[in-house]
Design a protein around this motif. Structure first.
Motif, mmCIF file in Angstrom:
data_model
loop_
_atom_site.group_PDB
_atom_site.id
_atom_site.type_symbol
_atom_site.label_atom_id
_atom_site.label_comp_id
_atom_site.label_asym_id
_atom_site.label_seq_id
_atom_site.Cartn_x
_atom_site.Cartn_y
_atom_site.Cartn_z
ATOM 1 N N ASP A 1 -18.229 -36.276 -6.907
ATOM 2 C CA ASP A 1 -19.410 -36.779 -6.329
ATOM 3 C C ASP A 1 -19.869 -36.117 -5.264
ATOM 4 O O ASP A 1 -21.067 -36.030 -4.763
ATOM 5 C CB ASP A 1 -19.509 -38.228 -6.329
ATOM 6 N N LYS A 2 -19.235 -35.974 -4.080
ATOM 7 C CA LYS A 2 -19.458 -35.547 -2.844
ATOM 8 C C LYS A 2 -19.239 -34.152 -2.276
ATOM 9 O O LYS A 2 -19.732 -33.558 -1.447
ATOM 10 C CB LYS A 2 -18.928 -36.180 -1.389
ATOM 11 N N GLY A 3 -18.231 -33.497 -3.052
ATOM 12 C CA GLY A 3 -17.722 -32.039 -3.074
ATOM 13 C C GLY A 3 -16.797 -31.884 -1.816
ATOM 14 O O GLY A 3 -16.437 -30.983 -1.632
ATOM 15 N N GLY A 4 -16.413 -32.903 -1.261
ATOM 16 C CA GLY A 4 -15.500 -32.736 -0.139
ATOM 17 C C GLY A 4 -14.144 -32.574 -0.774
ATOM 18 O O GLY A 4 -13.855 -33.039 -1.814
ATOM 19 N N ARG A 5 -13.187 -32.515 0.299
ATOM 20 C CA ARG A 5 -11.676 -32.456 0.123
ATOM 21 C C ARG A 5 -11.459 -33.853 -0.345
ATOM 22 O O ARG A 5 -11.300 -34.696 0.523
ATOM 23 C CB ARG A 5 -10.988 -32.014 1.286
ATOM 24 N N LEU A 6 -10.549 -33.821 -1.329
ATOM 25 C CA LEU A 6 -9.993 -35.019 -2.067
ATOM 26 C C LEU A 6 -8.415 -35.298 -1.957
ATOM 27 O O LEU A 6 -8.009 -36.164 -1.168
ATOM 28 C CB LEU A 6 -10.515 -35.340 -3.368
ATOM 29 N N GLY B 1 5.628 -31.025 -5.310
ATOM 30 C CA GLY B 1 6.150 -31.990 -4.241
ATOM 31 C C GLY B 1 5.024 -33.037 -4.243
ATOM 32 O O GLY B 1 4.376 -33.160 -5.143
ATOM 33 N N GLY B 2 4.974 -33.808 -3.138
ATOM 34 C CA GLY B 2 4.091 -34.893 -2.904
ATOM 35 C C GLY B 2 2.582 -34.052 -2.639
ATOM 36 O O GLY B 2 2.504 -32.954 -2.456
ATOM 37 N N THR B 3 1.504 -35.170 -2.092
ATOM 38 C CA THR B 3 0.384 -34.458 -1.690
ATOM 39 C C THR B 3 0.374 -34.019 -0.227
ATOM 40 O O THR B 3 1.484 -34.544 0.510
ATOM 41 C CB THR B 3 -0.833 -35.580 -1.754
ATOM 42 N N LEU B 4 -0.343 -33.123 0.173
ATOM 43 C CA LEU B 4 -0.464 -32.544 1.585
ATOM 44 C C LEU B 4 -0.994 -33.616 2.382
ATOM 45 O O LEU B 4 -2.198 -34.020 2.065
ATOM 46 C CB LEU B 4 -0.773 -31.074 1.749
ATOM 47 N N PRO B 5 -0.762 -33.729 3.888
ATOM 48 C CA PRO B 5 -1.534 -34.426 4.726
ATOM 49 C C PRO B 5 -2.724 -33.778 4.901
ATOM 50 O O PRO B 5 -3.103 -32.513 4.740
ATOM 51 C CB PRO B 5 -0.657 -34.512 5.973
ATOM 52 N N PRO B 6 -3.799 -34.529 5.212
ATOM 53 C CA PRO B 6 -5.101 -34.004 5.466
ATOM 54 C C PRO B 6 -5.036 -33.141 6.609
ATOM 55 O O PRO B 6 -4.382 -33.305 7.520
ATOM 56 C CB PRO B 6 -6.086 -35.323 6.024
ATOM 57 N N PRO B 7 -5.866 -31.846 6.552
ATOM 58 C CA PRO B 7 -5.985 -30.984 7.518
ATOM 59 C C PRO B 7 -6.710 -31.501 9.013
ATOM 60 O O PRO B 7 -7.351 -32.419 8.665
ATOM 61 C CB PRO B 7 -6.590 -29.745 7.065
ATOM 62 N N GLU B 8 -6.077 -30.790 10.124
ATOM 63 C CA GLU B 8 -6.847 -31.431 11.381
ATOM 64 C C GLU B 8 -7.934 -30.169 11.811
ATOM 65 O O GLU B 8 -7.697 -29.112 11.490
ATOM 66 C CB GLU B 8 -5.669 -31.458 12.339
ATOM 67 N N GLY B 9 -8.941 -30.530 12.233
ATOM 68 C CA GLY B 9 -10.160 -29.910 12.642
ATOM 69 C C GLY B 9 -10.701 -29.267 11.468
ATOM 70 O O GLY B 9 -10.689 -29.591 10.389
ATOM 71 N N SER B 10 -11.515 -28.335 11.870
ATOM 72 C CA SER B 10 -12.396 -27.638 11.001
ATOM 73 C C SER B 10 -11.789 -26.571 10.206
ATOM 74 O O SER B 10 -10.812 -25.777 10.648
ATOM 75 C CB SER B 10 -13.650 -26.962 11.765
ATOM 76 N N LEU B 11 -12.228 -26.590 8.968
ATOM 77 C CA LEU B 11 -11.507 -25.604 7.986
ATOM 78 C C LEU B 11 -12.435 -24.367 7.535
ATOM 79 O O LEU B 11 -12.359 -23.631 6.725
ATOM 80 C CB LEU B 11 -10.883 -26.039 6.702
ATOM 81 N N ALA B 12 -13.599 -24.392 8.329
ATOM 82 C CA ALA B 12 -14.564 -23.366 8.171
ATOM 83 C C ALA B 12 -14.048 -22.012 8.476
ATOM 84 O O ALA B 12 -13.276 -21.772 9.430
ATOM 85 C CB ALA B 12 -15.897 -23.588 9.339
#
Length: 175
Positions: A72-77, A131-142
């Protein structure tokens, strides 16, 4: 439920609902958007052939980092690591994966002959969660976009805005 089962369920649901995934193979400069299908507990991809998506950094036995986006939003899930498995052409597992991929392939140039072309010219890969899921990244991924032969539009001609946005006065005078 254990955290491992919850992670697997989240990955499966995200991969089933998302039309594309962002995949970064080992040594890749940036993740690449790839269309896929979820089949028998793994993400299945087709590529590296004429007219198909490129999969250069994904090698059999290697690993990849996969990110699913929200529909729905297109962001990282959710993100996870996966083992890359290349399926042997015409094997039973290959045929099952291709049957699923064929149903999702849009704008195929060769219709029913597509599986034969895929067997000759393309690779079918499975990305199996390791494995499990990865932690959310920090900062911009641009990041800078990957090089492409595509170009942007030419600048808008100077007189075009005047032509598009001028008011029509003819219809108001007679009232």
């Amino acid at each position: 439920m254990t955290p491992e089962l919850l992670d697997r369920a989240l990955v499966e649901e995200a991969a089933k609902k998302s039309g594309l995934l962002w995949v970064r193979g080992v040594g890749a400069p940036a993740p690449r958007a790839l269309w896929h299908v979820w089949h028998e507990g793994a993400v299945c991809l087709i590529g590296d052939g004429p007219g198909e998506q490129p999969l250069p950094e994904l090698v059999d036995g290697g690993s990849a980092e996969v990110t699913a986006r929200s529909k729905d939003k297109g962001g990282r899930l959710v993100g996870w690591t996966a083992r890359v498995v290349e399926l042997a052409p015409e094997s039973e597992q290959w045929q099952a994966a291709v049957a699923e991929l064929k149903g999702k392939r849009l704008n195929a140039p060769d219709g029913e002959a597509m599986p034969g072309r895929w067997a000759r010219e393309c690779r079918v890969l499975r990305l199996e969660q390791t494995g499990g899921t990865l932690p959310p990244p920090e900062g911009s991924l641009a990041e800078e976009p990957l090089p492409s032969p595509a170009t942007t539009r030419e600048p808008v001609p100077a007189g075009l805005p005047r032509l598009l946005f001028r008011r029509r006065r003819r219809g108001r005078r007679g009232r």
